[in-house]
Design an enzyme around this catalytic site. Structure first.
Site, short mmCIF file in Angstrom:
data_model
loop_
_atom_site.label_atom_id
_atom_site.label_comp_id
_atom_site.label_asym_id
_atom_site.label_seq_id
_atom_site.Cartn_x
_atom_site.Cartn_y
_atom_site.Cartn_z
CG MET A 1 40.80 0.89 10.10
SD MET A 1 41.57 -0.65 9.58
CE MET A 1 43.25 -0.39 10.09
CB CYS A 2 41.96 -1.52 16.25
SG CYS A 2 40.38 -2.36 16.04
NE ARG A 3 46.01 2.76 14.51
CZ ARG A 3 46.74 2.81 13.41
NH1 ARG A 3 47.79 3.63 13.34
NH2 ARG A 3 46.45 2.04 12.37
#
Length: 271
Positions: A1-3
Protein backbone atom coordinates in the site's frame (compact mmCIF):
# COMPACT_ATOMS: atom_id res chain seq x y z
CA UNK A 1 0.00 0.00 0.00
CA UNK A 2 0.93 3.67 -0.22
CA UNK A 3 -0.20 7.15 0.72
CA UNK A 4 -0.45 9.86 -1.90
CA UNK A 5 -1.56 13.45 -2.38
CA UNK A 6 -2.26 15.94 -5.16
CA UNK A 7 -2.36 19.71 -4.64
CA UNK A 8 -3.59 22.60 -6.82
CA UNK A 9 -3.49 26.14 -5.55
CA UNK A 10 -1.30 29.18 -4.97
CA UNK A 11 2.43 28.42 -5.39
CA UNK A 12 3.94 27.31 -2.07
CA UNK A 13 7.11 25.49 -1.00
CA UNK A 14 6.73 21.73 -1.40
CA UNK A 15 7.31 21.31 2.32
CA UNK A 16 4.29 23.44 3.15
CA UNK A 17 2.06 20.79 1.57
CA UNK A 18 4.03 17.63 2.35
CA UNK A 19 5.99 18.26 5.56
CA UNK A 20 4.46 21.10 7.55
CA UNK A 21 0.96 19.73 8.22
CA UNK A 22 0.84 17.79 11.52
CA UNK A 23 -0.24 14.61 9.73
CA UNK A 24 1.24 15.37 6.31
CA UNK A 25 2.52 12.90 3.77
CA UNK A 26 5.98 13.08 5.35
CA UNK A 27 4.58 11.82 8.67
CA UNK A 28 2.31 9.32 6.91
CA UNK A 29 5.44 7.50 5.79
CA UNK A 30 5.79 6.11 9.32
CA UNK A 31 2.53 7.01 11.12
CA UNK A 32 -0.51 7.01 8.79
CA UNK A 33 -3.78 7.48 10.64
CA UNK A 34 -6.23 5.85 8.23
CA UNK A 35 -4.21 3.27 6.32
CA UNK A 36 -6.16 0.00 6.14
CA UNK A 37 -3.42 -2.20 4.69
CA UNK A 38 0.22 -2.16 5.78
CA UNK A 39 1.72 -0.11 8.58
CA UNK A 40 4.58 2.04 7.23
CA UNK A 41 5.45 3.49 3.83
CA UNK A 42 9.22 3.26 3.78
CA UNK A 43 9.93 1.57 0.43
CA UNK A 44 10.56 4.80 -1.44
CA UNK A 45 8.86 8.07 -2.26
CA UNK A 46 8.43 10.55 -5.05
CA UNK A 47 7.41 14.16 -5.67
CA UNK A 48 6.33 15.66 -8.97
CA UNK A 49 5.70 19.37 -9.49
CA UNK A 50 5.01 21.94 -12.19
CA UNK A 51 6.96 25.16 -12.72
CA UNK A 52 5.38 28.31 -14.13
CA UNK A 53 5.49 28.36 -17.91
CA UNK A 54 6.47 24.70 -18.34
CA UNK A 55 3.71 22.12 -18.86
CA UNK A 56 6.09 19.18 -18.31
CA UNK A 57 6.55 18.37 -14.62
CA UNK A 58 9.79 17.74 -12.77
CA UNK A 59 10.19 14.74 -10.50
CA UNK A 60 12.35 13.70 -7.58
CA UNK A 61 12.15 10.02 -6.59
CA UNK A 62 14.20 7.77 -4.36
CA UNK A 63 14.07 4.17 -3.12
CA UNK A 64 14.77 5.17 0.50
CA UNK A 65 12.30 6.42 3.14
CA UNK A 66 11.41 10.06 2.69
CA UNK A 67 12.74 10.93 6.14
CA UNK A 68 16.21 9.61 5.26
CA UNK A 69 16.88 11.80 2.22
CA UNK A 70 18.67 15.06 3.02
CA UNK A 71 18.41 16.25 -0.59
CA UNK A 72 14.62 16.02 -0.40
CA UNK A 73 14.66 18.19 2.73
CA UNK A 74 16.45 20.93 0.77
CA UNK A 75 14.07 20.65 -2.19
CA UNK A 76 11.03 20.79 0.07
CA UNK A 77 12.29 24.00 1.62
CA UNK A 78 13.09 26.00 -1.54
CA UNK A 79 11.09 24.59 -4.49
CA UNK A 80 7.71 26.28 -4.95
CA UNK A 81 4.81 25.08 -7.07
CA UNK A 82 1.08 25.50 -7.49
CA UNK A 83 0.59 21.91 -8.68
CA UNK A 84 2.08 18.89 -6.92
CA UNK A 85 1.62 15.12 -6.85
CA UNK A 86 3.56 13.10 -4.27
CA UNK A 87 3.53 9.60 -2.79
CA UNK A 88 5.22 7.48 -0.14
CA UNK A 89 5.45 3.77 -0.97
CA UNK A 90 4.78 0.51 0.84
CA UNK A 91 5.71 -2.22 -1.65
CA UNK A 92 3.06 -4.93 -1.96
CA UNK A 93 5.60 -7.57 -2.96
CA UNK A 94 9.39 -7.62 -2.96
CA UNK A 95 11.07 -6.42 -6.14
CA UNK A 96 14.26 -5.01 -7.56
CA UNK A 97 12.76 -1.98 -9.32
CA UNK A 98 13.83 0.48 -6.63
CA UNK A 99 13.41 4.12 -7.57
CA UNK A 100 11.65 3.24 -10.84
CA UNK A 101 8.72 1.78 -8.89
CA UNK A 102 8.17 4.92 -6.82
CA UNK A 103 5.31 7.18 -7.87
CA UNK A 104 4.66 9.54 -9.44
CA UNK A 105 5.01 7.94 -12.85
CA UNK A 106 5.20 10.44 -15.67
CA UNK A 107 4.74 10.95 -19.40
CA UNK A 108 4.53 14.31 -21.12
CA UNK A 109 2.43 16.61 -18.99
CA UNK A 110 0.97 13.79 -16.86
CA UNK A 111 1.78 12.57 -13.35
CA UNK A 112 0.20 9.39 -11.97
CA UNK A 113 0.10 7.46 -8.69
CA UNK A 114 -1.60 4.26 -7.52
CA UNK A 115 -2.52 3.46 -3.92
CA UNK A 116 -3.58 -0.16 -3.61
CA UNK A 117 -2.75 -3.65 -4.81
CA UNK A 118 -3.78 -6.15 -7.49
CA UNK A 119 -4.37 -9.67 -6.13
CA UNK A 120 -2.78 -12.40 -8.18
CA UNK A 121 -0.35 -10.02 -9.85
CA UNK A 122 0.98 -10.50 -12.51
CA UNK A 123 -1.09 -13.48 -13.63
CA UNK A 124 -4.47 -11.88 -12.93
CA UNK A 125 -3.81 -9.03 -15.40
CA UNK A 126 -2.16 -11.13 -18.11
CA UNK A 127 -5.32 -10.89 -20.31
CA UNK A 128 -4.94 -7.09 -20.36
CA UNK A 129 -1.42 -7.17 -21.79
CA UNK A 130 -2.80 -7.40 -25.32
CA UNK A 131 -4.58 -4.05 -24.88
CA UNK A 132 -1.25 -2.18 -24.70
CA UNK A 133 1.14 -1.96 -27.68
CA UNK A 134 4.32 -4.00 -27.27
CA UNK A 135 6.60 -0.96 -27.52
CA UNK A 136 4.78 0.68 -24.60
CA UNK A 137 5.12 -2.43 -22.47
CA UNK A 138 8.81 -2.72 -23.32
CA UNK A 139 9.26 0.91 -22.27
CA UNK A 140 8.04 0.30 -18.71
CA UNK A 141 10.73 1.28 -16.22
CA UNK A 142 9.34 -0.94 -13.45
CA UNK A 143 7.66 -4.34 -13.33
CA UNK A 144 5.29 -3.69 -10.42
CA UNK A 145 1.50 -3.62 -10.65
CA UNK A 146 1.36 0.19 -10.36
CA UNK A 147 3.62 0.65 -13.37
CA UNK A 148 1.43 -1.61 -15.49
CA UNK A 149 -1.72 0.18 -14.34
CA UNK A 150 -0.08 3.43 -15.44
CA UNK A 151 0.61 1.87 -18.85
CA UNK A 152 -3.10 1.05 -19.18
CA UNK A 153 -4.17 4.58 -18.26
CA UNK A 154 -1.51 6.21 -20.44
CA UNK A 155 -2.47 4.15 -23.48
CA UNK A 156 -6.05 5.36 -23.15
CA UNK A 157 -4.87 8.97 -22.86
CA UNK A 158 -2.69 8.60 -25.94
CA UNK A 159 -5.55 7.17 -27.96
CA UNK A 160 -7.84 10.09 -27.22
CA UNK A 161 -9.65 9.42 -23.95
CA UNK A 162 -10.00 12.35 -21.58
CA UNK A 163 -8.57 11.92 -18.08
CA UNK A 164 -11.85 10.91 -16.42
CA UNK A 165 -12.64 8.24 -18.99
CA UNK A 166 -9.06 6.90 -19.07
CA UNK A 167 -8.92 6.54 -15.29
CA UNK A 168 -12.48 5.35 -14.73
CA UNK A 169 -12.49 2.77 -17.51
CA UNK A 170 -9.11 1.41 -16.42
CA UNK A 171 -10.34 0.91 -12.87
CA UNK A 172 -13.41 -0.96 -14.05
CA UNK A 173 -11.40 -3.06 -16.50
CA UNK A 174 -8.85 -4.07 -13.86
CA UNK A 175 -11.49 -4.67 -11.19
CA UNK A 176 -13.21 -7.11 -13.47
CA UNK A 177 -9.97 -8.95 -14.28
CA UNK A 178 -8.81 -9.01 -10.64
CA UNK A 179 -11.73 -8.96 -8.19
CA UNK A 180 -10.70 -7.52 -4.87
CA UNK A 181 -8.16 -5.16 -6.41
CA UNK A 182 -7.66 -1.87 -4.57
CA UNK A 183 -7.41 0.87 -7.17
CA UNK A 184 -7.09 4.36 -5.78
CA UNK A 185 -5.58 6.41 -8.63
CA UNK A 186 -4.33 9.99 -8.78
CA UNK A 187 -3.71 11.68 -12.14
CA UNK A 188 -2.90 15.30 -12.86
CA UNK A 189 -1.70 17.51 -15.70
CA UNK A 190 -1.04 20.44 -13.39
CA UNK A 191 -4.44 21.99 -14.15
CA UNK A 192 -6.87 19.35 -12.88
CA UNK A 193 -6.90 16.23 -10.71
CA UNK A 194 -8.62 12.96 -11.55
CA UNK A 195 -8.83 10.36 -8.80
CA UNK A 196 -10.63 7.19 -7.78
CA UNK A 197 -11.72 5.74 -4.46
CA UNK A 198 -11.79 1.98 -4.99
CA UNK A 199 -10.95 -0.16 -1.99
CA UNK A 200 -9.17 2.38 0.20
CA UNK A 201 -9.61 5.83 1.68
CA UNK A 202 -9.68 9.07 -0.32
CA UNK A 203 -10.38 12.58 0.95
CA UNK A 204 -10.47 16.07 -0.50
CA UNK A 205 -10.10 19.59 0.84
CA UNK A 206 -11.25 22.65 -1.10
CA UNK A 207 -11.29 26.08 0.48
CA UNK A 208 -10.47 29.71 -0.28
CA UNK A 209 -7.09 31.12 0.62
CA UNK A 210 -7.97 34.48 2.21
CA UNK A 211 -4.34 35.58 2.30
CA UNK A 212 -4.22 35.83 -1.47
CA UNK A 213 -7.17 38.15 -2.13
CA UNK A 214 -8.98 41.27 -1.02
CA UNK A 215 -12.28 39.70 -0.01
CA UNK A 216 -14.06 43.05 0.00
CA UNK A 217 -13.29 43.76 -3.65
CA UNK A 218 -13.76 40.33 -5.24
CA UNK A 219 -16.69 37.89 -5.15
CA UNK A 220 -16.25 34.62 -3.30
CA UNK A 221 -16.48 32.64 -6.56
CA UNK A 222 -13.43 34.49 -7.91
CA UNK A 223 -11.20 33.80 -4.92
CA UNK A 224 -8.18 31.59 -5.59
CA UNK A 225 -8.67 28.24 -3.96
CA UNK A 226 -6.58 25.37 -2.70
CA UNK A 227 -7.69 21.89 -3.74
CA UNK A 228 -6.07 18.88 -2.12
CA UNK A 229 -6.93 15.24 -2.85
CA UNK A 230 -5.23 12.73 -0.57
CA UNK A 231 -5.34 9.24 0.87
CA UNK A 232 -6.10 10.78 4.25
CA UNK A 233 -6.41 14.26 5.81
CA UNK A 234 -3.10 15.90 6.65
CA UNK A 235 -4.63 17.91 9.49
CA UNK A 236 -7.89 18.20 11.43
CA UNK A 237 -9.49 20.92 9.29
CA UNK A 238 -13.27 20.26 9.38
CA UNK A 239 -13.51 20.99 5.65
CA UNK A 240 -11.92 17.65 4.76
CA UNK A 241 -14.53 15.45 3.06
CA UNK A 242 -14.30 11.70 2.55
CA UNK A 243 -14.96 10.38 -0.95
CA UNK A 244 -17.35 7.40 -1.03
CA UNK A 245 -15.89 4.11 -2.16
CA UNK A 246 -16.41 3.25 -5.86
CA UNK A 247 -16.26 6.90 -6.89
CA UNK A 248 -14.49 8.91 -9.58
CA UNK A 249 -13.38 12.40 -8.50
CA UNK A 250 -12.51 15.21 -10.89
CA UNK A 251 -11.30 18.54 -9.56
CA UNK A 252 -9.61 21.79 -10.43
CA UNK A 253 -8.86 24.85 -8.33
CA UNK A 254 -12.53 25.79 -7.97
CA UNK A 255 -14.74 22.74 -8.48
CA UNK A 256 -15.07 19.13 -7.28
CA UNK A 257 -17.21 16.55 -9.08
CA UNK A 258 -17.96 13.07 -7.72
CA UNK A 259 -19.30 10.34 -10.02
CA UNK A 260 -20.22 6.81 -8.90
CA UNK A 261 -18.34 3.99 -10.62
CA UNK A 262 -20.27 0.92 -11.72
CA UNK A 263 -19.63 -2.27 -9.77
CA UNK A 264 -18.09 -5.10 -11.84
CA UNK A 265 -20.56 -7.54 -10.27
CA UNK A 266 -23.36 -5.79 -12.18
CA UNK A 267 -21.74 -6.38 -15.59
CA UNK A 268 -23.04 -9.06 -17.95
CA UNK A 269 -20.92 -12.19 -18.21
CA UNK A 270 -18.48 -12.30 -21.12
CA UNK A 271 -18.95 -16.08 -21.44
Amino acid sequence: MCRHLAYLGPPVPLGEVLNAPPHGLYRQSWAPRRQRYGTVNADGFGVGWYADGDPVPARYRHAVPIWGDESYADLARVVRSGAVLAAVRDATVAGADGQAAAAPFAAGRWLFSHNGAVPGWPHSLAPLVRTVPAEELLSLQARCDSAFLWALVLHRLRTGDDAARAVGDTVLEVARAAPGARLNFLLTDGEAITATAWGDTLWYLADPDPGEVDVASRPYSAMPRRTVVASEPYDDDPLWTEVPDRTLLTADRTDILLTPLKEPSTWPSSN
